[in-house]
Design a protein around this motif. Structure first.
Motif, PDB file in Angstrom:
ATOM      1  N   PRO A 769       0.815  -1.220   0.000  1.00  0.00           N
ATOM      2  CA  PRO A 769       0.000   0.000   0.000  1.00  0.00           C
ATOM      3  C   PRO A 769       0.848   1.271   0.000  1.00  0.00           C
ATOM      4  N   LEU A 770       2.009   1.249   0.668  1.00  0.00           N
ATOM      5  CA  LEU A 770       2.889   2.413   0.644  1.00  0.00           C
ATOM      6  C   LEU A 770       3.416   2.682  -0.763  1.00  0.00           C
ATOM      7  N   LEU A 771       3.796   1.610  -1.456  1.00  0.00           N
ATOM      8  CA  LEU A 771       4.254   1.772  -2.835  1.00  0.00           C
ATOM      9  C   LEU A 771       3.128   2.270  -3.727  1.00  0.00           C
ATOM     10  N   GLY A 772       1.916   1.824  -3.418  1.00  0.00           N
ATOM     11  CA  GLY A 772       0.776   2.314  -4.186  1.00  0.00           C
ATOM     12  C   GLY A 772       0.573   3.803  -4.009  1.00  0.00           C
ATOM     13  N   GLU A 773       0.782   4.291  -2.782  1.00  0.00           N
ATOM     14  CA  GLU A 773       0.633   5.728  -2.542  1.00  0.00           C
ATOM     15  C   GLU A 773       1.653   6.539  -3.353  1.00  0.00           C
ATOM     16  N   ALA A 774       2.798   5.937  -3.719  1.00  0.00           N
ATOM     17  CA  ALA A 774       3.832   6.661  -4.467  1.00  0.00           C
ATOM     18  C   ALA A 774       3.477   6.842  -5.936  1.00  0.00           C
ATOM     19  N   ASP A 882      -6.505   9.276  -4.747  1.00  0.00           N
ATOM     20  CA  ASP A 882      -6.704   7.921  -4.235  1.00  0.00           C
ATOM     21  C   ASP A 882      -6.122   6.941  -5.243  1.00  0.00           C
ATOM     22  N   TRP A 883      -4.956   6.414  -4.971  1.00  0.00           N
ATOM     23  CA  TRP A 883      -4.293   5.496  -5.899  1.00  0.00           C
ATOM     24  C   TRP A 883      -5.082   4.213  -6.109  1.00  0.00           C
ATOM     25  N   ARG A 884      -5.952   3.827  -5.137  1.00  0.00           N
ATOM     26  CA  ARG A 884      -6.681   2.560  -5.221  1.00  0.00           C
ATOM     27  C   ARG A 884      -7.695   2.536  -6.339  1.00  0.00           C
ATOM     28  N   ALA A 885      -8.140   3.741  -6.787  1.00  0.00           N
ATOM     29  CA  ALA A 885      -9.152   3.784  -7.843  1.00  0.00           C
ATOM     30  C   ALA A 885      -8.631   3.235  -9.161  1.00  0.00           C
ATOM     31  N   GLY A 886      -7.329   3.205  -9.360  1.00  0.00           N
ATOM     32  CA  GLY A 886      -6.772   2.730 -10.618  1.00  0.00           C
ATOM     33  C   GLY A 886      -6.551   1.241 -10.678  1.00  0.00           C
ATOM     34  N   PHE A 887      -6.880   0.514  -9.625  1.00  0.00           N
ATOM     35  CA  PHE A 887      -6.673  -0.934  -9.610  1.00  0.00           C
ATOM     36  C   PHE A 887      -7.991  -1.641  -9.271  1.00  0.00           C
ATOM     37  N   PRO A 888      -8.292  -2.725  -9.961  1.00  0.00           N
ATOM     38  CA  PRO A 888      -9.528  -3.461  -9.668  1.00  0.00           C
ATOM     39  C   PRO A 888      -9.404  -4.225  -8.353  1.00  0.00           C
ATOM     40  N   ASN A 889     -10.560  -4.549  -7.809  1.00  0.00           N
ATOM     41  CA  ASN A 889     -10.581  -5.358  -6.598  1.00  0.00           C
ATOM     42  C   ASN A 889      -9.974  -6.723  -6.894  1.00  0.00           C
ATOM     43  N   GLY A 890      -9.036  -7.141  -6.079  1.00  0.00           N
ATOM     44  CA  GLY A 890      -8.387  -8.430  -6.284  1.00  0.00           C
ATOM     45  C   GLY A 890      -7.082  -8.342  -7.032  1.00  0.00           C
TER      46      GLY A 890
END
Length: 919
Positions: A769-774, A882-890
């Protein structure tokens, strides 16, 4: 099959050894030496009314077998402690009831609940059989429940009509004897379902060719009968198949079983026994009131069947009377030589129409049904079964007058005209009968058929049978303080335990002080002694919670409740005051005052203990994370501080926001975040070590929170205020903060090898998750990350991809939970369920975020809208990005790293193109 046959043989050899040993006892010798008589001799009376054993000092034995009760600790589950206290609270309230009937009813219900509770709890260790538990071990509550079940059921019989197997211990108050389950039935239920083991019956029932083929067939018949298992007795007799009987060889009638007329007459005798047993009240109507009218009629029927058997077998025998004379008047010199005696027996055997073994064993069965005490002792497998058997088959009469005397004849005529104590006060009468039976067995048995004084269970059971409640409580206290204290309260309220104290037994401490009397030789088994010891053990426990988690109390709180029920009010007040002084958890101000007082009195350890308990209380019952951290610091508990900070870091990264939100920050946490230097300086003035510990571990969470605050400052600024820093400056500050955390998280896996000795501000579990925030800092119009930052990112990626499967697995679970939270995955309502598969398998890791406490320690799920944003869902939270929006669940970690590698490569190329050189 060979193993099974070997086991059966071993079991049979053990039983045979028991029988041989038992035959050596004086009682058994008397039975063996008695020849068959031509009348139904009731045998000598061994149990004398009011007799008490004097061979054993049971209280002394109990003291020697149990550890020091005052040093005992509580091993019972929290639910057992809380439920026991709840039931005893009802008993205490009932003591102030206006009607004795109400008090008795509540007491009976309480006794039922307590025993059922302990038995249910002890079943969790179902593999601990009675035999293994008797040797000691860790099943203390199971041992206590075995003993308490018999003790309580005797004093509080359950109502008639209840299922005895499941509720023989479902107890109700004493009343009219016919309204409650007869004590013999309770004793049989305990004997068969609590104190059961391998017996002849189990072995004989395995004989497929016919039960009588087994050499222990008749022993099995007698054993099943003495334990009241008439269904088994009937099964054995009905499936005997005497044509293959092993006893035929002993009778000299063939090697393969009975034949011809012998078989026919034997079958007729057995059929008569079967018909008789079917008439037994216990079989016909499940009536075990052995002293009642139906049983009196049945015993008359036994007499009749016995006489019929004797007449049928020996009616025409000329030797029938030859053996009776030496035993009718031995005091008058009438005797018979041994040779003549043996000749008479041999003649009777030869002349009997019914095979002699069948004839003798059926006569023994009838003697048992009539309560012949010698037969009961001869059949019983051990002294426990003997004592209970002498009580179970008691007809309620006290035969302490010599047989054949004029007084006995007058007594017989008057029986129907008098009221027996057992009919008026059955519980008291049966308690006295058990005690007298125990005295008879102890007096007339050798060591091999008596109490094993080194076995705690046998000594405890001897105390129960001897009505020695003090000894029972000592034994119970060695197994379970909870059970011992509870039984003492029930016994005291029920009036069946009043410790011997002479004239001074009724005085409390204040009375004794006035009399200038100093109590000596205290046993520690009085009601107050056990309650004091129990309260001391409770006061050392923290939060005690029920299984459903709905009820929880502090140990000191339960200790106060227990002490409030002491008979000695002065002692109760003093000890309650001590507990309150030792464990003040009312408010922050009070805790501060008490800890300051402890430090002033040089009681540093007590101050640290109070701070730790109060911090535990805050953590379990509030969301005051700042206060919790401060008091854990004052308790010098670095691991506890790390646990709380792990929870906060976990919520921040999984939800990608600063948690708790600014509006939900408690005052202490807000001061730690906004002005850490001033807050820690203030703490250092009180406890320098506490300030140092907190400052060492707070930096990781503070840095992560700074990153999110910078990221979202333009959106969350109140009242349209402009952020302090310009957008590009905010991005660079945020990037710098994030890179510090990433470098720290990856430092423990440099080169792909996990090194738990490296201290990090956050654990490697949250690296993905930290790398995702970058990601937000890559491929932007204006470059944010320096070449040094990019190298650090690339190093973290390489270290992760070369790390072991355990590290990767934990990181993947955190990533899965993070993406699930972003996409509304319902499973994330309990992140622990997603992460529990990886329970910090990294050797030596004490900081892993993945575990049973990380997402439940704050008492709420990570998806709770109240946790993240008051009045809104997770997606209602406002974020700068929000970096999570660019990746699908799973999505997997590999998917994230591919994107990240590409972005890093491009950014490094831009650095080279712009001429930047790494420092």
């Amino acid at each position: 099959m060979e193993d099974e046959e070997g086991d059966d043989y071993y079991e049979e050899e053990q039983l045979s050894a028991q029988r041989r040993a038992k035959t050596n006892s004086r009682l058994s010798q008397s039975v063996v030496s008695r020849a068959s008589t031509n009348d139904l001799d009731p045998g000598p009376t061994l149990v004398r009314a009011g007799a008490k054993q004097t061979q054993f000092d049971l209280v002394g034995l109990a003291k020697g077998l149990v550890p020091n009760v005052e040093r005992a600790t509580l091993q019972e589950p929290d639910n057992v402690i809380l439920e026991t206290e709840r039931v005893l609270g009802k008993v205490n309230e009932s003591l102030h009831s206006d009607t004795p009937e109400t008090r008795a009813g509540v007491l009976g219900d309480a006794a039922r609940e307590l025993v059922s509770l302990w038995q249910a709890a002890s079943k969790s260790n179902s593999k601990a059989s009675l035999s293994s538990s008797r040797s000691g071990g860790s099943a203390g509550l199971a041992n206590a429940s075995h003993l308490a079940s018999l003790l309580v059921s005797i004093h509080h019989p359950p109502p008639v009509g209840q299922n005895q197997r499941s509720s023989a211990l479902s107890l109700v108050p004493r009343g009219e004897p016919r309204q409650y389950t007869p004590v013999p039935q309770l004793l049989l239920d305990w004997l068969n379902h609590t104190y059961s083991g391998v017996s002849e019956v189990e072995l004989v029932l395995k004989e497929a060719r016919g039960y009588s083929r087994h050499h222990s067939f008749w022993e099995a018949v007698q054993a099943s009968a003495v334990r009241g298992n008439f269904s088994q007795t009937l099964q054995l007799l009905q499936g005997a198949k005497l044509e293959v009987a092993e006893s035929a060889q002993n009778d000299g009638l063939g090697d393969n079983g009975y034949t011809g007329s012998h078989l026919r007459y034997a079958n007729e005798a057995v059929r008569s026994a079967i018909d008789l047993l079917r008439e037994c009240p216990a079989v016909a109507s499940d009536d075990w009131d052995v002293k009642g009218q139906d049983w009196s009629i049945f015993r008359s029927r036994v007499h009749q069947v016995y006489n019929n058997l004797q007449e049928f077998a020996e009616g025409d025998s000329v030797s029938r009377q030859g053996i009776s004379q030496p035993f009718q008047a031995p005091h008058f010199g009438i005797s018979q030589s041994q040779a003549s005696f043996q000749l008479s027996v041999a003649s009777r055997k030869a002349e009997s129409r019914v095979p002699w073994t069948v004839y003798e064993e059926l006569r023994r069965l009838y003697q048992l049904l009539l309560g012949n005490e010698e037969e009961i002792l001869a059949i019983s497998a051990d002294w426990i079964e003997a004592v209970l058997g002498l009580t179970i088959w008691w007809n309620g009469e006290e035969d302490d007058i010599a047989q054949g005397s004029l007084a006995a004849s007058r007594r017989s005529l008057m029986r129907s005209q008098r009221v027996r104590p057992v009919d008026v006060t059955p519980v008291t009468a049966y308690c006295q009968r058990l005690s007298s039976s125990f005295a008879a067995v102890v007096q007339n048995s050798d060591e091999e058929f008596s109490v094993n004084v080194t076995d705690r269970f046998e000594v405890g059971l001897a105390c129960v049978l001897d009505d020695n409640i003090e000894g029972v409580l000592l034994i119970l206290g060695g197994w379970s303080l909870t059970a011992a204290a509870a039984i003492a309260e029930v016994a005291s309220a029920g009036g069946w335990y009043k410790p011997a104290g002479g004239l001074l037994g009724g005085f409390d401490q204040s009375d004794l002080m006035v009399l200038s009397y100093n109590e000596q030789n205290r046993t520690g088994a009085t009601k107050d002694d056990l309650q004091i010891t129990y309260s001391q053990a409770l006061s050392t426990k923290g939060t005690i919670t029920t299984q459903d988690g709905q009820t929880s109390k502090e140990g000191w709180e339960l200790a106060v409740q227990v002490l409030s029920r002491l008979d000695d009010s002065i002692t109760a007040s003093q000890r309650i005051e001590n507990i309150i002084n030792d464990l003040p958890l009312d408010s922050t101000d009070q805790v501060d005052r008490i800890t300051q007082l402890c430090y002033a009195m040089n009681l540093n350890s007590q101050a640290i203990s109070i701070a730790l308990k109060y911090a535990d209380h805050l953590r379990a019952n509030t969301h005051n994370y700042g206060a919790t951290l401060l008091y854990y610091a004052r308790a010098h508990s670095a691991p506890k501080i790390q646990e709380v900070l792990r929870v906060l870091v976990a919520h921040c990264l999984i939800k990608s926001i600063a948690y708790p939100p600014l509006v939900d920050l408690d005052a202490s946490l807000s001061s730690l975040i906004s002005s850490p230097k001033q807050t820690l300086t203030k703490l250092a003035a009180q406890d320098a070590e506490a300030a140092e510990i907190l400052s060492q571990h707070l930096s990781g969470y503070a840095t992560i929170r700074k990153f999110y605050d910078l990221r979202d400052s333009s959106i969350l600024s109140p009242g349209g205020e402009k952020p302090t820093h310009r957008p590009m400056a905010r991005k660079r500050l945020a990037a710098a903060a994030l890179m510090v955390i990433i470098s720290s998280a990856a430092s423990s896996i440099q080169g792909g090898l996990y090194d738990p000795s490296i201290e990090t501000v956050v654990q490697v579990d949250v690296l993905l998750p930290l790398l995702g925030e970058a990601l937000i800092f890559l491929n932007q119009p204006k470059r944010t990350l320096s070449l040094r930052h990019l190298y650090d990112l690339l190093a973290a990626i390489e270290d992760f991809e070369t790390s072991g499967a355990m590290v990767k697995g934990q990181c993947e679970e955190v990533l899965k939970t993070t993406l699930g939270a972003a996409h509304g995955d319902n499973a994330v309502s309990n992140p622990q369920s997603l992460l529990q598969k990886s329970t910090s398998a990294l050797t030596g890791s004490t900081y892993s975020m993945i575990g049973s406490q990380d997402f439940s320690a704050d008492g709420q799920s990570a998806n709770s809208s109240a946790v993240l944003v008051k009045g809104g869902k997770v997606e209602d939270a406002k974020r700068g990005w929000d970096w999570r929006a660019g990746f699908p669940n799973g999505a997997k970690g590999s998917d994230l790293l591919k994107v990240l590698r590409l972005g890093v490569a491009r950014e490094i190329a831009r650095c080279f193109a712009e001429g930047e050189v790494a420092a």
